[in-house]
Design a protein around this motif. Structure first.
Motif, PDB file in Angstrom:
ATOM      1  N   GLY A 138       5.170  13.687   1.402  1.00 37.08           N
ATOM      2  CA  GLY A 138       6.265  13.784   0.446  1.00 37.08           C
ATOM      3  C   GLY A 138       5.774  14.114  -0.941  1.00 37.08           C
ATOM      4  N   THR A 139       6.684  14.043  -1.894  1.00 39.22           N
ATOM      5  CA  THR A 139       6.371  14.391  -3.283  1.00 39.22           C
ATOM      6  C   THR A 139       6.175  13.149  -4.168  1.00 39.22           C
ATOM      7  OG1 THR A 139       8.746  14.560  -3.736  1.00 39.22           O
ATOM      8  CG2 THR A 139       7.609  16.579  -3.127  1.00 39.22           C
ATOM      9  N   VAL A 140       6.172  11.972  -3.570  1.00 35.70           N
ATOM     10  CA  VAL A 140       6.009  10.727  -4.332  1.00 35.70           C
ATOM     11  C   VAL A 140       4.529  10.456  -4.567  1.00 35.70           C
ATOM     12  CG1 VAL A 140       6.619   8.278  -4.449  1.00 35.70           C
ATOM     13  CG2 VAL A 140       8.055   9.853  -3.159  1.00 35.70           C
ATOM     14  N   GLU A 141       4.186  10.036  -5.769  1.00 34.84           N
ATOM     15  CA  GLU A 141       2.788   9.726  -6.100  1.00 34.84           C
ATOM     16  C   GLU A 141       2.331   8.468  -5.357  1.00 34.84           C
ATOM     17  OE1 GLU A 141       2.534   9.349 -10.303  1.00 34.84           O
ATOM     18  OE2 GLU A 141       3.088  11.429 -10.694  1.00 34.84           O
ATOM     19  N   PRO A 142       1.061   8.433  -4.900  1.00 34.18           N
ATOM     20  CA  PRO A 142       0.546   7.289  -4.120  1.00 34.18           C
ATOM     21  C   PRO A 142       0.732   5.928  -4.788  1.00 34.18           C
ATOM     22  CG  PRO A 142      -0.979   9.118  -3.962  1.00 34.18           C
ATOM     23  CD  PRO A 142       0.071   9.530  -4.944  1.00 34.18           C
ATOM     24  N   PRO A 143       0.450   5.771  -6.094  1.00 29.41           N
ATOM     25  CA  PRO A 143       0.655   4.445  -6.716  1.00 29.41           C
ATOM     26  C   PRO A 143       2.112   3.963  -6.639  1.00 29.41           C
ATOM     27  CG  PRO A 143      -0.686   5.828  -8.142  1.00 29.41           C
ATOM     28  CD  PRO A 143      -0.164   6.712  -7.060  1.00 29.41           C
ATOM     29  N   LYS A 144       3.070   4.903  -6.723  1.00 28.78           N
ATOM     30  CA  LYS A 144       4.486   4.526  -6.639  1.00 28.78           C
ATOM     31  C   LYS A 144       4.849   4.071  -5.224  1.00 28.78           C
ATOM     32  CE  LYS A 144       6.159   7.426 -10.422  1.00 28.78           C
ATOM     33  NZ  LYS A 144       7.051   8.547 -10.821  1.00 28.78           N
ATOM     34  N   LEU A 145       4.190   4.655  -4.230  1.00 27.64           N
ATOM     35  CA  LEU A 145       4.419   4.223  -2.849  1.00 27.64           C
ATOM     36  C   LEU A 145       3.933   2.797  -2.636  1.00 27.64           C
ATOM     37  CD1 LEU A 145       3.304   7.446  -0.919  1.00 27.64           C
ATOM     38  CD2 LEU A 145       5.631   6.601  -1.141  1.00 27.64           C
ATOM     39  N   VAL A 146       2.784   2.467  -3.242  1.00 29.51           N
ATOM     40  CA  VAL A 146       2.228   1.112  -3.135  1.00 29.51           C
ATOM     41  C   VAL A 146       3.175   0.097  -3.772  1.00 29.51           C
ATOM     42  CG1 VAL A 146       0.312  -0.381  -3.855  1.00 29.51           C
ATOM     43  CG2 VAL A 146      -0.166   1.937  -3.044  1.00 29.51           C
ATOM     44  N   LYS A 147       3.706   0.432  -4.948  1.00 31.10           N
ATOM     45  CA  LYS A 147       4.647  -0.461  -5.639  1.00 31.10           C
ATOM     46  C   LYS A 147       5.944  -0.630  -4.844  1.00 31.10           C
ATOM     47  CE  LYS A 147       3.056   0.431 -10.355  1.00 31.10           C
ATOM     48  NZ  LYS A 147       3.417   1.019 -11.677  1.00 31.10           N
ATOM     49  N   TYR A 148       6.400   0.458  -4.244  1.00 30.93           N
ATOM     50  CA  TYR A 148       7.643   0.433  -3.455  1.00 30.93           C
ATOM     51  C   TYR A 148       7.503  -0.498  -2.247  1.00 30.93           C
ATOM     52  CZ  TYR A 148      11.544   2.179  -0.617  1.00 30.93           C
ATOM     53  OH  TYR A 148      12.680   2.271   0.141  1.00 30.93           O
ATOM     54  N   ILE A 149       6.366  -0.422  -1.558  1.00 26.95           N
ATOM     55  CA  ILE A 149       6.129  -1.282  -0.387  1.00 26.95           C
ATOM     56  C   ILE A 149       6.045  -2.743  -0.801  1.00 26.95           C
ATOM     57  CG2 ILE A 149       4.419  -1.864   1.406  1.00 26.95           C
ATOM     58  CD1 ILE A 149       3.814   1.155   1.564  1.00 26.95           C
ATOM     59  N   HIS A 150       5.348  -3.016  -1.902  1.00 24.51           N
ATOM     60  CA  HIS A 150       5.217  -4.404  -2.371  1.00 24.51           C
ATOM     61  C   HIS A 150       6.567  -4.974  -2.806  1.00 24.51           C
ATOM     62  CE1 HIS A 150       4.132  -7.682  -5.201  1.00 24.51           C
ATOM     63  NE2 HIS A 150       3.189  -7.908  -4.295  1.00 24.51           N
ATOM     64  N   LYS A 151       7.397  -4.127  -3.417  1.00 29.55           N
ATOM     65  CA  LYS A 151       8.707  -4.571  -3.896  1.00 29.55           C
ATOM     66  C   LYS A 151       9.653  -4.863  -2.733  1.00 29.55           C
ATOM     67  CE  LYS A 151      12.488  -3.141  -6.949  1.00 29.55           C
ATOM     68  NZ  LYS A 151      13.010  -2.047  -7.825  1.00 29.55           N
ATOM     69  N   ARG A 152       9.617  -4.026  -1.691  1.00 25.56           N
ATOM     70  CA  ARG A 152      10.569  -4.150  -0.591  1.00 25.56           C
ATOM     71  C   ARG A 152      10.165  -5.181   0.462  1.00 25.56           C
ATOM     72  NH1 ARG A 152      14.378  -0.063  -0.042  1.00 25.56           N
ATOM     73  NH2 ARG A 152      15.179  -1.488   1.557  1.00 25.56           N
ATOM     74  N   VAL A 153       8.870  -5.209   0.824  1.00 30.16           N
ATOM     75  CA  VAL A 153       8.458  -6.099   1.930  1.00 30.16           C
ATOM     76  C   VAL A 153       7.356  -7.081   1.538  1.00 30.16           C
ATOM     77  CG1 VAL A 153       9.151  -4.512   3.763  1.00 30.16           C
ATOM     78  CG2 VAL A 153       6.872  -4.315   2.798  1.00 30.16           C
ATOM     79  N   ARG A 154       6.948  -7.074   0.253  1.00 28.15           N
ATOM     80  CA  ARG A 154       5.932  -7.997  -0.248  1.00 28.15           C
ATOM     81  C   ARG A 154       4.598  -7.868   0.504  1.00 28.15           C
ATOM     82  NH1 ARG A 154       7.567  -9.161  -5.195  1.00 28.15           N
ATOM     83  NH2 ARG A 154       9.764  -9.737  -5.224  1.00 28.15           N
ATOM     84  N   LYS A 155       4.240  -6.638   0.806  1.00 27.95           N
ATOM     85  CA  LYS A 155       2.956  -6.386   1.476  1.00 27.95           C
ATOM     86  C   LYS A 155       2.048  -5.599   0.548  1.00 27.95           C
ATOM     87  CE  LYS A 155       4.301  -6.618   6.304  1.00 27.95           C
ATOM     88  NZ  LYS A 155       4.083  -6.072   7.652  1.00 27.95           N
ATOM     89  N   HIS A 156       0.770  -5.965   0.591  1.00 27.32           N
ATOM     90  CA  HIS A 156      -0.209  -5.275  -0.253  1.00 27.32           C
ATOM     91  C   HIS A 156      -0.757  -4.066   0.500  1.00 27.32           C
ATOM     92  CE1 HIS A 156      -3.365  -4.556  -3.156  1.00 27.32           C
ATOM     93  NE2 HIS A 156      -4.258  -4.596  -2.180  1.00 27.32           N
ATOM     94  N   ALA A 157      -0.580  -2.887  -0.082  1.00 29.37           N
ATOM     95  CA  ALA A 157      -1.065  -1.648   0.537  1.00 29.37           C
ATOM     96  C   ALA A 157      -2.200  -1.067  -0.288  1.00 29.37           C
ATOM     97  CB  ALA A 157       0.062  -0.635   0.657  1.00 29.37           C
ATOM     98  N   GLU A 158      -3.145  -0.473   0.389  1.00 31.73           N
ATOM     99  CA  GLU A 158      -4.287   0.166  -0.272  1.00 31.73           C
ATOM    100  C   GLU A 158      -4.291   1.655   0.045  1.00 31.73           C
ATOM    101  OE1 GLU A 158      -7.856  -1.715   0.953  1.00 31.73           O
ATOM    102  OE2 GLU A 158      -7.367  -3.650   0.034  1.00 31.73           O
ATOM    103  N   ILE A 159      -4.604   2.453  -0.950  1.00 27.05           N
ATOM    104  CA  ILE A 159      -4.684   3.910  -0.771  1.00 27.05           C
ATOM    105  C   ILE A 159      -6.039   4.247  -0.155  1.00 27.05           C
ATOM    106  CG2 ILE A 159      -4.621   6.152  -1.924  1.00 27.05           C
ATOM    107  CD1 ILE A 159      -3.049   4.698  -4.202  1.00 27.05           C
TER     108      ILE A 159
END
Length: 231
Positions: A138-159
């Protein structure tokens, strides 16, 4: 995940614009049709025109599958009018991001994929439960994807960043030079007797073996105390 979901993940490699004609009664009717289309793998954008009764879908899609999906959602007869390759150069560049995050089971994996497809700018999601990774296109920046996952499901994601392949150092080959030796012998008769003079001439080459030098004999020499002399 069922067979239908796996089929939806298969799309073309080129961006396609498809226009579908159907009877849209109101704004709510159009939104009801658009919402599930935006969650479909490969779909980049969905626009509608209520007056013309048209829905335009852009993305890496199969026009026939989207046609069937719109008919299923709207429960109306849909006519596919245009299917063409998109030539819009202003469209944001789509990138692929790999994220590592904990996924406990198949349901958790499925829910994460469904959630990511709701994000505007996410066109496709592939998951690997064993590797605990999500591959997002997609066109979403990787850091924004990490924040989105943490906000929605409270999971820590690593790039996940791919390391460049390390180049092995090139081994330098040793070149052993060979000397092409040429011996030139000259003789001269003096009062002391016959004197011989030997000259060594050589030429460098690049053959892989060692060199042995040949020196002139010291049989008749004033500097050698063990040399012979003629009386």
């Amino acid at each position: 995940m069922g067979k239908e979901e796996k089929k939806d993940e298969k799309g073309g490699d080129e961006i396609v614009t498809a226009v579908y004609k159907l009877n849209l009664h109101c704004l709510q009717c159009a939104r009801t049709t658009k919402k599930p289309l935006m969650r479909t793998q490969g779909v980049h954008s969905v626009d509608y025109d209520i007056k013309k009764g048209e829905i335009k879908v852009i993305g890496k899609i199969d026009g026939k599958k989207i046609h069937q999906q719109i008919e299923k959602i709207s429960k109306k007869k849909v006519e596919m009018t245009i299917v063409a390759k998109s030539k819009d150069k202003k469209e944001p560049v789509s990138t692929i991001t790999t994220l590592k995050l904990p996924m406990h089971c198949a349901k958790c994996e499925h829910d994460l994929k469904k959630m990511m497809l709701k994000h505007k700018g996410v066109h496709g999601v592939k998951s690997d439960l064993k590797a605990q990774t999500l591959v997002i296109e997609g066109t979403v920046e990787p850091p924004k994807l990490v924040k989105y996952i943490h906000k929605r499901v409270r999971k820590h994601a690593e790039i996940v960043v791919k390391k460049p392949d390390e180049k092995k150092p090139v081994e330098k080959k040793e070149i052993v030079k060979e000397v092409d030796v040429k011996i030139v012998e000259t003789s001269k008769i003096t009062d002391k007797g016959e004197e011989k003079k030997i000259e060594v001439k050589f030429k460098e080459t690049t053959n892989p073996y060692f060199i042995h030098y040949v020196y002139a004999p010291q049989l008749f020499s004033d500097e050698n105390p063990n040399a012979c002399s003629i009386m």
